[in-house]
Design a protein around this motif. Structure first.
Motif, mmCIF file in Angstrom:
data_model
loop_
_atom_site.group_PDB
_atom_site.id
_atom_site.type_symbol
_atom_site.label_atom_id
_atom_site.label_comp_id
_atom_site.label_asym_id
_atom_site.label_seq_id
_atom_site.Cartn_x
_atom_site.Cartn_y
_atom_site.Cartn_z
ATOM 1 N N ALA A 4 -10.026 12.102 6.842
ATOM 2 C CA ALA A 4 -10.069 11.457 5.530
ATOM 3 C C ALA A 4 -9.408 10.082 5.578
ATOM 4 C CB ALA A 4 -9.389 12.336 4.487
ATOM 5 N N VAL A 5 -8.301 9.980 6.285
ATOM 6 C CA VAL A 5 -7.606 8.689 6.400
ATOM 7 C C VAL A 5 -8.460 7.707 7.196
ATOM 8 C CG1 VAL A 5 -5.594 7.501 7.351
ATOM 9 C CG2 VAL A 5 -5.297 9.652 6.127
ATOM 10 N N LEU A 6 -9.048 8.176 8.284
ATOM 11 C CA LEU A 6 -9.892 7.303 9.082
ATOM 12 C C LEU A 6 -11.124 6.854 8.308
ATOM 13 C CD1 LEU A 6 -9.665 9.027 12.578
ATOM 14 C CD2 LEU A 6 -8.554 6.897 11.848
ATOM 15 N N ALA A 7 -11.660 7.734 7.473
ATOM 16 C CA ALA A 7 -12.827 7.380 6.668
ATOM 17 C C ALA A 7 -12.464 6.343 5.614
ATOM 18 C CB ALA A 7 -13.419 8.621 6.010
ATOM 19 N N ASP A 8 -11.362 6.540 4.905
ATOM 20 C CA ASP A 8 -10.906 5.584 3.893
ATOM 21 C C ASP A 8 -9.502 5.958 3.448
ATOM 22 O OD1 ASP A 8 -10.466 3.767 1.858
ATOM 23 O OD2 ASP A 8 -12.212 4.357 0.679
ATOM 24 N N TRP A 9 -8.522 5.261 3.970
ATOM 25 C CA TRP A 9 -7.128 5.574 3.646
ATOM 26 C C TRP A 9 -6.833 5.393 2.162
ATOM 27 C CZ3 TRP A 9 -4.342 1.727 1.426
ATOM 28 C CH2 TRP A 9 -4.755 0.405 1.654
ATOM 29 N N ARG A 10 -7.624 4.568 1.477
ATOM 30 C CA ARG A 10 -7.379 4.316 0.042
ATOM 31 C C ARG A 10 -7.644 5.547 -0.820
ATOM 32 N NH1 ARG A 10 -9.539 0.119 2.464
ATOM 33 N NH2 ARG A 10 -8.588 -1.924 2.261
ATOM 34 N N THR A 11 -8.579 6.396 -0.366
ATOM 35 C CA THR A 11 -8.946 7.570 -1.160
ATOM 36 C C THR A 11 -8.504 8.882 -0.513
ATOM 37 O OG1 THR A 11 -11.134 7.652 -0.107
ATOM 38 C CG2 THR A 11 -10.949 6.403 -2.166
ATOM 39 N N ALA A 12 -7.935 8.809 0.678
ATOM 40 C CA ALA A 12 -7.492 10.019 1.380
ATOM 41 C C ALA A 12 -6.331 10.672 0.622
ATOM 42 C CB ALA A 12 -7.065 9.678 2.800
ATOM 43 N N PRO A 13 -6.237 11.997 0.684
ATOM 44 C CA PRO A 13 -5.163 12.699 -0.029
ATOM 45 C C PRO A 13 -3.826 12.609 0.719
ATOM 46 C CG PRO A 13 -6.512 14.274 1.150
ATOM 47 C CD PRO A 13 -7.151 12.926 1.351
ATOM 48 N N VAL A 14 -3.227 11.415 0.683
ATOM 49 C CA VAL A 14 -1.953 11.192 1.367
ATOM 50 C C VAL A 14 -0.861 10.913 0.343
ATOM 51 C CG1 VAL A 14 -3.022 10.359 3.495
ATOM 52 C CG2 VAL A 14 -2.406 8.727 1.706
ATOM 53 N N ASP A 15 0.369 11.060 0.783
ATOM 54 C CA ASP A 15 1.526 10.752 -0.038
ATOM 55 C C ASP A 15 1.451 9.286 -0.486
ATOM 56 O OD1 ASP A 15 4.414 9.606 -0.214
ATOM 57 O OD2 ASP A 15 4.713 11.775 -0.302
ATOM 58 N N PRO A 16 1.830 8.986 -1.718
ATOM 59 C CA PRO A 16 1.802 7.597 -2.192
ATOM 60 C C PRO A 16 2.589 6.632 -1.302
ATOM 61 C CG PRO A 16 2.156 9.073 -4.041
ATOM 62 C CD PRO A 16 2.221 9.912 -2.788
ATOM 63 N N LYS A 17 3.661 7.109 -0.689
ATOM 64 C CA LYS A 17 4.432 6.258 0.220
ATOM 65 C C LYS A 17 3.590 5.862 1.430
ATOM 66 C CE LYS A 17 8.964 8.271 -0.773
ATOM 67 N NZ LYS A 17 10.120 8.971 -0.165
ATOM 68 N N VAL A 18 2.814 6.812 1.930
ATOM 69 C CA VAL A 18 1.946 6.536 3.077
ATOM 70 C C VAL A 18 0.854 5.558 2.668
ATOM 71 C CG1 VAL A 18 0.284 7.546 4.704
ATOM 72 C CG2 VAL A 18 2.428 8.740 4.188
ATOM 73 N N ARG A 19 0.254 5.760 1.502
ATOM 74 C CA ARG A 19 -0.827 4.890 1.047
ATOM 75 C C ARG A 19 -0.352 3.444 0.900
ATOM 76 N NH1 ARG A 19 -4.850 7.105 -0.753
ATOM 77 N NH2 ARG A 19 -3.804 8.729 -1.936
ATOM 78 N N VAL A 20 0.779 3.239 0.259
ATOM 79 C CA VAL A 20 1.268 1.876 0.059
ATOM 80 C C VAL A 20 1.677 1.250 1.393
ATOM 81 C CG1 VAL A 20 3.692 2.408 -0.466
ATOM 82 C CG2 VAL A 20 2.624 0.416 -1.497
ATOM 83 N N THR A 21 2.181 2.054 2.307
ATOM 84 C CA THR A 21 2.540 1.546 3.631
ATOM 85 C C THR A 21 1.291 1.145 4.399
ATOM 86 O OG1 THR A 21 4.540 2.909 3.672
ATOM 87 C CG2 THR A 21 3.751 2.075 5.787
ATOM 88 N N LEU A 22 0.247 1.951 4.324
ATOM 89 C CA LEU A 22 -1.005 1.607 4.997
ATOM 90 C C LEU A 22 -1.589 0.310 4.446
ATOM 91 C CD1 LEU A 22 -2.649 5.126 5.329
ATOM 92 C CD2 LEU A 22 -1.676 3.712 7.166
#
Length: 97
Positions: A4-22
């Motif tokens: 999911a992250v490789l497909a699109d990190w913006r929509t992947a079900p990750v922690d908000p901290k991870v998303r903003v860091t990415l």
């Protein structure tokens, strides 16, 4: 999760901290000259510590260097089975020489 992250990190079900860091790391990778101290504000607002920000920057910079070296010098890359074996070995032994 990885797919999911490789497909699109913006929509992947990750922690908000991870998303903003990415998001920050994407900017650092694609436009390093445009990165300013203010770009760290969203990370800090999300609760990312300065130590974690520094770690993320180090990993990003090293990955980009290795990636460019690999492309320039035509490094051999194993197939999926090789990565699985390497991952298992790292889990068992860790990063020891």
């Amino acid at each position: 999760m990885v797919e999911a992250v490789l497909a699109d990190w913006r929509t992947a079900p990750v922690d908000p901290k991870v998303r903003v860091t990415l998001g920050f790391l994407e900017k650092l990778t694609l436009g390093p000259a445009t990165v300013r101290p203010a770009d760290l504000a969203p990370l800090r607002a999300a609760g990312v510590s300065d130590a974690a920000i520094e770690d993320a920057i180090h990993v990003c910079v090293l990955f980009n260097i290795y990636d460019r070296l690999a492309d320039s010098l035509s490094f051999y890359l194993p197939g999926p089975d090789g990565y699985v074996a390497s991952g298992r070995s790292l889990l068992r032994r860790g990063y020891r020489l």
